[in-house]
Scaffold this motif. Sequence first.
Motif, PDB file in Angstrom:
ATOM      1  N   GLU A  31       0.817  -1.268  -0.044  1.00 51.54           N
ATOM      2  CA  GLU A  31      -0.102   0.031   0.017  1.00 51.54           C
ATOM      3  C   GLU A  31       0.946   1.219  -0.094  1.00 51.54           C
ATOM      4  N   ALA A  32       1.732   1.230   0.783  1.00 54.64           N
ATOM      5  CA  ALA A  32       2.649   2.446   0.781  1.00 54.64           C
ATOM      6  C   ALA A  32       3.385   2.635  -0.436  1.00 54.64           C
ATOM      7  N   CYS A  33       3.755   1.592  -1.081  1.00 56.17           N
ATOM      8  CA  CYS A  33       4.471   1.718  -2.489  1.00 56.17           C
ATOM      9  C   CYS A  33       3.589   2.352  -3.311  1.00 56.17           C
ATOM     10  N   LEU A  34       2.240   1.773  -3.428  1.00 55.50           N
ATOM     11  CA  LEU A  34       1.354   2.404  -4.292  1.00 55.50           C
ATOM     12  C   LEU A  34       0.729   3.890  -4.100  1.00 55.50           C
ATOM     13  N   GLU A  35       1.044   4.255  -2.826  1.00 56.94           N
ATOM     14  CA  GLU A  35       0.632   5.600  -2.206  1.00 56.94           C
ATOM     15  C   GLU A  35       2.012   6.612  -2.784  1.00 56.94           C
ATOM     16  N   TRP A  37       5.459   5.793  -2.516  1.00 59.21           N
ATOM     17  CA  TRP A  37       6.511   5.482  -1.827  1.00 59.21           C
ATOM     18  C   TRP A  37       7.581   5.170  -2.698  1.00 59.21           C
ATOM     19  N   THR A  38       8.253   5.924  -3.471  1.00 60.13           N
ATOM     20  CA  THR A  38       9.428   5.519  -4.390  1.00 60.13           C
ATOM     21  C   THR A  38      10.756   5.656  -4.011  1.00 60.13           C
ATOM     22  N   ASN A  39      11.616   4.857  -4.486  1.00 64.24           N
ATOM     23  CA  ASN A  39      12.866   5.095  -4.137  1.00 64.24           C
ATOM     24  C   ASN A  39      13.848   4.040  -5.133  1.00 64.24           C
ATOM     25  N   PRO A  40      15.004   4.427  -5.556  1.00 63.81           N
ATOM     26  CA  PRO A  40      15.865   3.453  -6.610  1.00 63.81           C
ATOM     27  C   PRO A  40      15.997   2.170  -5.953  1.00 63.81           C
ATOM     28  N   PHE A  41      16.171   2.207  -4.648  1.00 66.02           N
ATOM     29  CA  PHE A  41      16.457   0.769  -3.741  1.00 66.02           C
ATOM     30  C   PHE A  41      15.236   0.147  -3.394  1.00 66.02           C
ATOM     31  N   LEU A  42      14.210   0.308  -3.797  1.00 64.94           N
ATOM     32  CA  LEU A  42      12.655  -0.284  -3.671  1.00 64.94           C
ATOM     33  C   LEU A  42      12.308  -0.603  -4.710  1.00 64.94           C
ATOM     34  N   VAL A  43      11.740  -2.010  -4.447  1.00 59.28           N
ATOM     35  CA  VAL A  43      11.091  -2.799  -5.559  1.00 59.28           C
ATOM     36  C   VAL A  43       9.989  -1.968  -6.033  1.00 59.28           C
ATOM     37  N   ARG A  44       9.573  -1.964  -7.323  1.00 56.18           N
ATOM     38  CA  ARG A  44       8.391  -1.321  -7.932  1.00 56.18           C
ATOM     39  C   ARG A  44       7.195  -2.215  -7.628  1.00 56.18           C
ATOM     40  N   VAL A  45       5.983  -1.694  -7.262  1.00 56.85           N
ATOM     41  CA  VAL A  45       4.695  -2.295  -7.180  1.00 56.85           C
ATOM     42  C   VAL A  45       3.742  -1.839  -8.023  1.00 56.85           C
ATOM     43  N   ASP A  46       3.309  -2.567  -8.945  1.00 58.02           N
ATOM     44  CA  ASP A  46       2.322  -2.029  -9.864  1.00 58.02           C
ATOM     45  C   ASP A  46       1.019  -1.991  -9.652  1.00 58.02           C
ATOM     46  N   GLU A  47       0.338  -2.821  -8.926  1.00 60.75           N
ATOM     47  CA  GLU A  47      -0.843  -3.094  -8.594  1.00 60.75           C
ATOM     48  C   GLU A  47      -1.102  -4.023  -7.325  1.00 60.75           C
ATOM     49  N   LEU A  48      -2.156  -3.926  -6.592  1.00 61.98           N
ATOM     50  CA  LEU A  48      -2.493  -4.568  -5.646  1.00 61.98           C
ATOM     51  C   LEU A  48      -4.072  -4.983  -5.558  1.00 61.98           C
ATOM     52  N   VAL A  49      -4.235  -6.273  -5.763  1.00 67.16           N
ATOM     53  CA  VAL A  49      -5.382  -7.052  -6.277  1.00 67.16           C
ATOM     54  C   VAL A  49      -6.091  -7.648  -5.071  1.00 67.16           C
ATOM     55  N   PRO A  50      -7.205  -7.237  -4.500  1.00 63.32           N
ATOM     56  CA  PRO A  50      -7.738  -7.980  -3.708  1.00 63.32           C
ATOM     57  C   PRO A  50      -8.233  -9.467  -3.817  1.00 63.32           C
ATOM     58  N   LEU A  51      -8.119 -10.219  -2.995  1.00 65.83           N
ATOM     59  CA  LEU A  51      -8.806 -11.658  -3.196  1.00 65.83           C
ATOM     60  C   LEU A  51      -9.912 -11.769  -2.117  1.00 65.83           C
TER      61      LEU A  51
END
Length: 201
Positions: A31-35, A37-51
């Motif tokens: 959630e923080a990444c999608l909001e 939260w970017t940084n060159p040392f941080l994994v890129r998160v593209d989507e968060l899909v609820p189950l």
Amino acid sequence: MGDWAWVHASPDDSVVARVTPFDPAFHLFAEACLEGWTNPFLVRVDELVPLRHKGYVVVMERLHAADEDRAQRLAAALTIDQEGPSAQPATSDAGLAADSDVIALRTRVEELVAEGDRRFRLWGGADIRPANILQTLDGQLRVTDPVFVRGLDIFEAIRDGHADRLGDFSRTDLHDFLSIPVFPPGPETDALRHKVDALLS
């Protein structure tokens, strides 16, 4: 596959889907990444899909095993007062620790640790260690899983009948917890599910 999730790569090997029935710590991180939260040392998160229930899929960039020495140095540079399940000391690198991107990421992880601590009594805190650092094809290091909830403590509370330690979770949450990969189908896991039902009936 890990303890908490199954990870599937896309056919073109550019992204992965991390699928879990229950993992509140990684959800908080994604959630923080999608909001923003970017940084060159941080994994890129593209989507968060609820189950169903609190399960979810995180679509994120495809990463690979990192050079061990470089991962150890980044882990040391990002060291926060951590109690991760396999936290190990790493070789210090003063120059890397002073990097502005490393400082910014360390600050954001500290904020995430504080937020998790407010939400969960079985929160673990920071888990920045070499095993949680991967890299892109061109060698850029990425932190992938910097915080954790105390899964072992949840398991022990179920096993030992300590309902008072499980107040953050519903019966459905705990059944889903017992569906993560570390719990194989079979009589032992079934017995834990019965204990959940007895504890939270």
